[in-house]
Write a protein that holds these residues in place. Structure first.
Motif, PDB file in Angstrom:
ATOM      1  N   UNK A 237       0.836  -1.197   0.000  1.00  0.00           N
ATOM      2  CA  UNK A 237       0.000   0.000   0.000  1.00  0.00           C
ATOM      3  C   UNK A 237       0.876   1.253   0.000  1.00  0.00           C
ATOM      4  N   UNK A 238       1.896   1.258   0.857  1.00  0.00           N
ATOM      5  CA  UNK A 238       2.814   2.403   0.880  1.00  0.00           C
ATOM      6  C   UNK A 238       3.492   2.594  -0.476  1.00  0.00           C
ATOM      7  N   UNK A 239       3.953   1.493  -1.073  1.00  0.00           N
ATOM      8  CA  UNK A 239       4.656   1.589  -2.359  1.00  0.00           C
ATOM      9  C   UNK A 239       3.726   2.078  -3.476  1.00  0.00           C
ATOM     10  N   UNK A 240       2.496   1.590  -3.458  1.00  0.00           N
ATOM     11  CA  UNK A 240       1.532   2.007  -4.492  1.00  0.00           C
ATOM     12  C   UNK A 240       1.112   3.462  -4.298  1.00  0.00           C
ATOM     13  N   UNK A 241       0.871   3.860  -3.050  1.00  0.00           N
ATOM     14  CA  UNK A 241       0.470   5.246  -2.784  1.00  0.00           C
ATOM     15  C   UNK A 241       1.557   6.221  -3.224  1.00  0.00           C
ATOM     16  N   UNK A 242       2.811   5.850  -2.990  1.00  0.00           N
ATOM     17  CA  UNK A 242       3.922   6.719  -3.387  1.00  0.00           C
ATOM     18  C   UNK A 242       3.921   6.953  -4.892  1.00  0.00           C
ATOM     19  N   UNK A 243       3.470   5.956  -5.656  1.00  0.00           N
ATOM     20  CA  UNK A 243       3.442   6.074  -7.124  1.00  0.00           C
ATOM     21  C   UNK A 243       2.217   6.857  -7.596  1.00  0.00           C
ATOM     22  N   UNK A 244       1.042   6.543  -7.060  1.00  0.00           N
ATOM     23  CA  UNK A 244      -0.194   7.130  -7.600  1.00  0.00           C
ATOM     24  C   UNK A 244      -0.502   8.510  -7.020  1.00  0.00           C
ATOM     25  N   UNK A 245       0.022   8.810  -5.830  1.00  0.00           N
ATOM     26  CA  UNK A 245      -0.198  10.141  -5.233  1.00  0.00           C
ATOM     27  C   UNK A 245       0.980  10.471  -4.324  1.00  0.00           C
ATOM     28  N   UNK A 246       2.073  10.915  -4.937  1.00  0.00           N
ATOM     29  CA  UNK A 246       3.302  11.207  -4.192  1.00  0.00           C
ATOM     30  C   UNK A 246       3.084  12.300  -3.155  1.00  0.00           C
ATOM     31  N   UNK A 247       2.273  13.295  -3.501  1.00  0.00           N
ATOM     32  CA  UNK A 247       2.013  14.407  -2.585  1.00  0.00           C
ATOM     33  C   UNK A 247       1.374  13.921  -1.286  1.00  0.00           C
ATOM     34  N   UNK A 248       0.360  13.089  -1.414  1.00  0.00           N
ATOM     35  CA  UNK A 248      -0.314  12.571  -0.225  1.00  0.00           C
ATOM     36  C   UNK A 248       0.613  11.647   0.550  1.00  0.00           C
ATOM     37  N   UNK A 249       1.340  10.796  -0.164  1.00  0.00           N
ATOM     38  CA  UNK A 249       2.289   9.885   0.485  1.00  0.00           C
ATOM     39  C   UNK A 249       3.322  10.679   1.289  1.00  0.00           C
ATOM     40  N   UNK A 250       3.913  11.716   0.687  1.00  0.00           N
ATOM     41  CA  UNK A 250       4.933  12.515   1.369  1.00  0.00           C
ATOM     42  C   UNK A 250       4.357  13.222   2.590  1.00  0.00           C
ATOM     43  N   UNK A 251       3.121  13.700   2.473  1.00  0.00           N
ATOM     44  CA  UNK A 251       2.494  14.391   3.606  1.00  0.00           C
ATOM     45  C   UNK A 251       2.311  13.425   4.785  1.00  0.00           C
ATOM     46  N   UNK A 252       1.807  12.230   4.494  1.00  0.00           N
ATOM     47  CA  UNK A 252       1.596  11.253   5.570  1.00  0.00           C
ATOM     48  C   UNK A 252       2.935  10.814   6.174  1.00  0.00           C
ATOM     49  N   UNK A 253       3.931  10.616   5.331  1.00  0.00           N
ATOM     50  CA  UNK A 253       5.243  10.213   5.847  1.00  0.00           C
ATOM     51  C   UNK A 253       5.880  11.331   6.670  1.00  0.00           C
ATOM     52  N   UNK A 254       5.602  12.575   6.316  1.00  0.00           N
ATOM     53  CA  UNK A 254       6.142  13.696   7.093  1.00  0.00           C
ATOM     54  C   UNK A 254       5.571  13.724   8.505  1.00  0.00           C
ATOM     55  N   UNK A 255       4.429  13.057   8.679  1.00  0.00           N
ATOM     56  CA  UNK A 255       3.809  12.923  10.007  1.00  0.00           C
ATOM     57  C   UNK A 255       4.128  11.564  10.617  1.00  0.00           C
ATOM     58  N   UNK A 256       5.117  10.878  10.022  1.00  0.00           N
ATOM     59  CA  UNK A 256       5.529   9.540  10.474  1.00  0.00           C
ATOM     60  C   UNK A 256       4.399   8.516  10.393  1.00  0.00           C
ATOM     61  N   UNK A 257       3.559   8.669   9.365  1.00  0.00           N
ATOM     62  CA  UNK A 257       2.428   7.756   9.195  1.00  0.00           C
ATOM     63  C   UNK A 257       2.677   6.814   8.027  1.00  0.00           C
ATOM     64  N   UNK A 258       2.800   5.550   8.338  1.00  0.00           N
ATOM     65  CA  UNK A 258       2.881   4.507   7.315  1.00  0.00           C
ATOM     66  C   UNK A 258       1.554   3.744   7.318  1.00  0.00           C
ATOM     67  N   UNK A 259       1.348   2.935   6.300  1.00  0.00           N
ATOM     68  CA  UNK A 259       0.104   2.163   6.213  1.00  0.00           C
ATOM     69  C   UNK A 259      -0.071   1.242   7.413  1.00  0.00           C
TER      70      UNK A 259
END
Length: 313
Positions: free
Chosen positions: A186-208
């Protein structure tokens, strides 16, 4: 196409004509019929008659290739009583879809306990394709749609057992191997289909692993309303169970679709985990529409991993 026309077409495919009934249908005819049913379900959905999807039980059994029921075996498993994991089962069953009054009105806790205990006894001391099966967290929720949909507990047991053993065996291993694989995918797919959202969640230390565990583990069955979950499960691939029409693996993209629908709120929130603790009600049409778009955005190699993760070692 009207609901009535869809109903009539599906009925004619589910119930053979007298001419075809007089002979065994060939493998090719059966395969063609299944393709036509899947196409109708995908494009039109399972039709409702008098407020009920009366064809759903027959379609689910067909998709899971349930062609016979073994009442004697089920009664024997039930008669064996509590299993060694009985306490674990009862710790979960009382809270299964606890806020869904429609579900609670139809499926009693003792029905959940009976089915899950029978499943444990069915697989006690044996392995299937090298995998052991017993009760693990989340199976109570996975059994709920079958008990709610099927006319009898026997049919629910047959469908649930087949679904678990054939469609997502790695999801119900003691270490939840398939679930954890799905979360990483899920993390790998999200990073591809919506990098902006993935980066925002990771900036809050949120993984799937932190926010999507329940949705992945239960194939979205934990997200109300139940009727929407049933529609999400309705739509099966030629080889396995949208999620009984195109494959359990697509649930990962269904969860991403829900994140995309929440994107604006998540991006504006300084604490997105507060939002992610409880996903909003399942908007099944929009989720499926987005998921079908996402399929085309996943690289081929990654998609192969996605397809394989619920059952391939």
């Amino acid at each position: 196409m009207t609901q009535s026309e869809v109903y009539n077409q599906l009925s004619s495919l589910l119930v053979p004509t007298s001419a075809s009934h007089s002979r065994h249908r060939t493998t090719s005819e059966i395969s063609d019929g299944l393709k036509r049913i899947r196409r109708l379900i995908l494009t039109e959905g399972i039709p409702y008659e008098d407020g009920k999807a009366s064809l759903r039980p027959a379609i689910w059994k067909l998709m899971l290739r349930i062609d016979s029921l073994h009442a004697e075996d089920y009664l024997r498993y039930v008669a064996m009583g509590p299993s060694e994991v009985s306490t674990k089962i009862k710790n979960d069953t009382f809270r299964t879809l606890a806020t869904d009054t429609q579900f609670k009105g139809k499926v009693k806790e003792d029905m959940l306990i009976r089915l899950l205990e029978a499943f444990v006894w069915k697989n006690h001391g044996s392995e299937r394709d090298g995998l052991p099966f017993t009760y693990v967290q989340g199976m109570n929720v996975l059994s709920a749609p079958f008990l709610y949909t099927m006319p009898s507990q026997l049919e629910a047991f047959a469908c649930f057992s087949t679904f678990i053993e054939k469609c997502c065996p790695l999801y119900v291993q003691p270490t939840l191997t398939g679930v954890h694989r799905g979360l990483k995918l899920l993390d790998r797919c999200l990073k591809i289909v919506d990098t902006e959202l993935y980066d925002h969640l990771r900036s809050k230390n949120l993984s799937a692993e932190l926010y999507a565990f329940p949705s992945v583990m239960t194939l979205c069955a934990c997200t109300p309303p139940l009727d929407a979950v049933l529609r999400l499960w309705d739509t099966r691939s030629p080889s396995r169970s949208f999620l009984l029409a195109f494959g359990v693996h697509l649930n990962i993209l269904c969860v991403i679709a829900q994140l995309i629908l929440m994107k604006n709120e998540l991006m504006e929130s300084p604490s997105p985990m507060k939002i992610l603790r409880t996903f909003p009600p399942l908007d099944v049409k929009r989720v499926i529409d987005i998921t079908l778009v996402l399929v085309g955005e996943i690289p081929e190699e990654l998609y192969r991993e996605l397809v394989a993760h619920p059952f391939a070692s």
